[in-house]
Design a protein around this motif. Structure first.
Motif, PDB file in Angstrom:
ATOM      1  N   GLU A  60      -4.487  -2.723  10.633  1.00  0.00           N
ATOM      2  CA  GLU A  60      -4.028  -3.423   9.432  1.00  0.00           C
ATOM      3  C   GLU A  60      -3.859  -4.920   9.710  1.00  0.00           C
ATOM      4  O   GLU A  60      -3.124  -5.610   9.005  1.00  0.00           O
ATOM      5  CB  GLU A  60      -2.709  -2.819   8.940  1.00  0.00           C
ATOM      6  N   TYR A  80      -8.092   1.729  -0.126  1.00  0.00           N
ATOM      7  CA  TYR A  80      -9.024   0.813   0.521  1.00  0.00           C
ATOM      8  C   TYR A  80      -8.315   0.019   1.609  1.00  0.00           C
ATOM      9  O   TYR A  80      -7.228  -0.528   1.405  1.00  0.00           O
ATOM     10  CB  TYR A  80      -9.633  -0.142  -0.508  1.00  0.00           C
ATOM     11  N   SER A  81      -8.950  -0.047   2.811  1.00  0.00           N
ATOM     12  CA  SER A  81      -8.430  -0.816   3.928  1.00  0.00           C
ATOM     13  C   SER A  81      -9.245  -2.097   4.060  1.00  0.00           C
ATOM     14  O   SER A  81     -10.457  -2.057   4.314  1.00  0.00           O
ATOM     15  CB  SER A  81      -8.521  -0.018   5.236  1.00  0.00           C
ATOM     16  N   THR A  82      -8.559  -3.254   3.916  1.00  0.00           N
ATOM     17  CA  THR A  82      -9.235  -4.539   4.045  1.00  0.00           C
ATOM     18  C   THR A  82      -9.709  -4.756   5.473  1.00  0.00           C
ATOM     19  O   THR A  82     -10.813  -5.271   5.713  1.00  0.00           O
ATOM     20  CB  THR A  82      -8.284  -5.675   3.629  1.00  0.00           C
ATOM     21  N   THR A  83      -8.890  -4.332   6.424  1.00  0.00           N
ATOM     22  CA  THR A  83      -9.235  -4.516   7.823  1.00  0.00           C
ATOM     23  C   THR A  83     -10.467  -3.715   8.196  1.00  0.00           C
ATOM     24  O   THR A  83     -11.386  -4.215   8.857  1.00  0.00           O
ATOM     25  CB  THR A  83      -8.050  -4.112   8.720  1.00  0.00           C
ATOM     26  N   ASP A 139     -12.459  -2.225   5.972  1.00  0.00           N
ATOM     27  CA  ASP A 139     -13.437  -2.327   4.900  1.00  0.00           C
ATOM     28  C   ASP A 139     -13.984  -0.946   4.519  1.00  0.00           C
ATOM     29  O   ASP A 139     -15.207  -0.754   4.414  1.00  0.00           O
ATOM     30  CB  ASP A 139     -14.577  -3.273   5.313  1.00  0.00           C
ATOM     31  N   TRP A 157     -12.552   3.158   2.652  1.00  0.00           N
ATOM     32  CA  TRP A 157     -11.501   3.943   2.026  1.00  0.00           C
ATOM     33  C   TRP A 157     -10.946   4.948   3.043  1.00  0.00           C
ATOM     34  O   TRP A 157     -11.701   5.685   3.676  1.00  0.00           O
ATOM     35  CB  TRP A 157     -12.045   4.668   0.804  1.00  0.00           C
ATOM     36  N   ASP A 204      -4.500  -7.434   6.914  1.00  0.00           N
ATOM     37  CA  ASP A 204      -3.666  -7.324   5.707  1.00  0.00           C
ATOM     38  C   ASP A 204      -2.550  -8.363   5.730  1.00  0.00           C
ATOM     39  O   ASP A 204      -2.242  -8.985   6.762  1.00  0.00           O
ATOM     40  CB  ASP A 204      -3.072  -5.927   5.594  1.00  0.00           C
ATOM     41  N   GLU A 205      -1.911  -8.510   4.602  1.00  0.00           N
ATOM     42  CA  GLU A 205      -0.767  -9.412   4.477  1.00  0.00           C
ATOM     43  C   GLU A 205       0.342  -8.945   5.415  1.00  0.00           C
ATOM     44  O   GLU A 205       0.490  -7.764   5.707  1.00  0.00           O
ATOM     45  CB  GLU A 205      -0.300  -9.415   3.022  1.00  0.00           C
ATOM     46  N   ARG A 207       0.862  -1.193   0.000  1.00  0.00           N
ATOM     47  CA  ARG A 207       0.000   0.000   0.000  1.00  0.00           C
ATOM     48  C   ARG A 207       0.895   1.239   0.000  1.00  0.00           C
ATOM     49  O   ARG A 207       1.773   1.377   0.832  1.00  0.00           O
ATOM     50  CB  ARG A 207      -0.922  -0.003   1.217  1.00  0.00           C
TER      51      ARG A 207
END
Length: 280
Positions: A255, A168-171, A173, A175, A258-259, A159
């Motif tokens: 985060e 966009y933040s996956t954690t 969900d 922006w 995230d990976e 990122r």
């Protein structure tokens, strides 16, 4: 007849005596006039010396007038006057020359010393100015030089920096803005200091987990978050570029989904900047 001749001889002697005395007075007047003229044409110092000299000459002349008259019977009044005037003038000129040479020597010595001191002071001032300029130049160069940053870990940037644009933040969900970059790295991967500096803080951030902040020169600082450990350093410790400061973890709550990665930020005067612009 004899009495008349004696009377006539006596009268002639008296006349001669009167003439000599008159000649002496005239000579004295001439000497005084010349002395006064010389006094007015000379400086204050020479005037004082000439006045003393002429006074002495006049006194000596008056006291010895009778003796000089009797001893100079074979010479004319003009010859006597001319000789005396020449003697006075010669002595006066010699004294004036001596005083002038002495004053000239003192003036030359003082002038030479003043010029020497002035040259030394000018050279010292030039040296000080040169040293000051060089010091200021060195300080300015050091202040203007920014630190050169390197990647704290090797990996792909997951990122990018997005202070003005949303990512966009996956954690979460949603922006959001992103003040740093996320660099992909496996857990326990060694994290290194991006540039030389001093450890400002080691803390647990409620959003980004275990975080290390390092201060650098010229108002820069770097931030290393989402760490597993930071046991290799202490607060206030000076660190070199490439020195181990911790390992990658998964402690950032914002985060966590995230990976596995290192969250890395760079600040200039406490304001976030894009790390990719400064990493070499």
């Amino acid at each position: 007849m004899r009495r008349e001749r004696r009377g006539l001889g006596k009268s002639q002697t008296d006349i001669k005596r009167v003439l000599y005395i008159a000649g002496g007075i005239l000579s004295l007047s001439v000497i005084a006039f010349i002395a006064i003229f010389i006094l007015y044409g000379s400086g204050n110092k020479n005037k004082t010396q000439m006045a003393r000299f002429n006074t002495t000459v006049v006194d000596d002349y008056v006291s010895n007038t009778t003796e000089q008259t009797s001893s100079q019977m074979g010479r004319t009044v003009n010859e006597v006057q001319e000789e005396e005037v020449n003697e006075v003038l010669n002595e006066t000129v010699e004294e004036m020359n001596d005083d002038t040479e002495e004053d000239t020597t003192k003036y030359a010595v003082n002038t030479s010393n003043s010029q020497t001191n002035s040259i030394k002071e000018d050279k010292a001032a030039e040296t000080n100015n040169a040293n000051t300029t060089e010091e200021n130049k060195t300080v300015e160069e050091e202040e203007e030089k920014d630190p050169e940053f390197t990647m704290p870990v090797e990996g792909e940037i997951l990122r990018e920096y997005a202070k003005e644009n949303l990512v966009y933040s996956t954690t979460l969900d949603e922006w959001i803005t992103h003040n740093g970059i996320d660099i992909a790295a496996e857990k326990t991967t060694v994290v290194k200091a991006s540039a030389e500096g001093t450890v400002k803080s080691i803390k647990n951030d409620p959003r980004y987990g275990l975080t290390v902040v390092i201060e650098h020169t010229n108002g820069f600082s770097s931030v290393y978050s989402n760490l597993l450990t930071a046991e290799f350093i202490e607060e206030g410790e000076a660190v070199k570029q490439g020195q181990t400061i911790g390992t990658v973890g998964n402690t950032a709550t914002f985060e966590i989904a995230d990976e596995s990665h290192l969250h890395f930020e760079i600040l200039k005067d406490n304001a976030n900047v894009d790390p990719q612009l400064y990493i070499k």
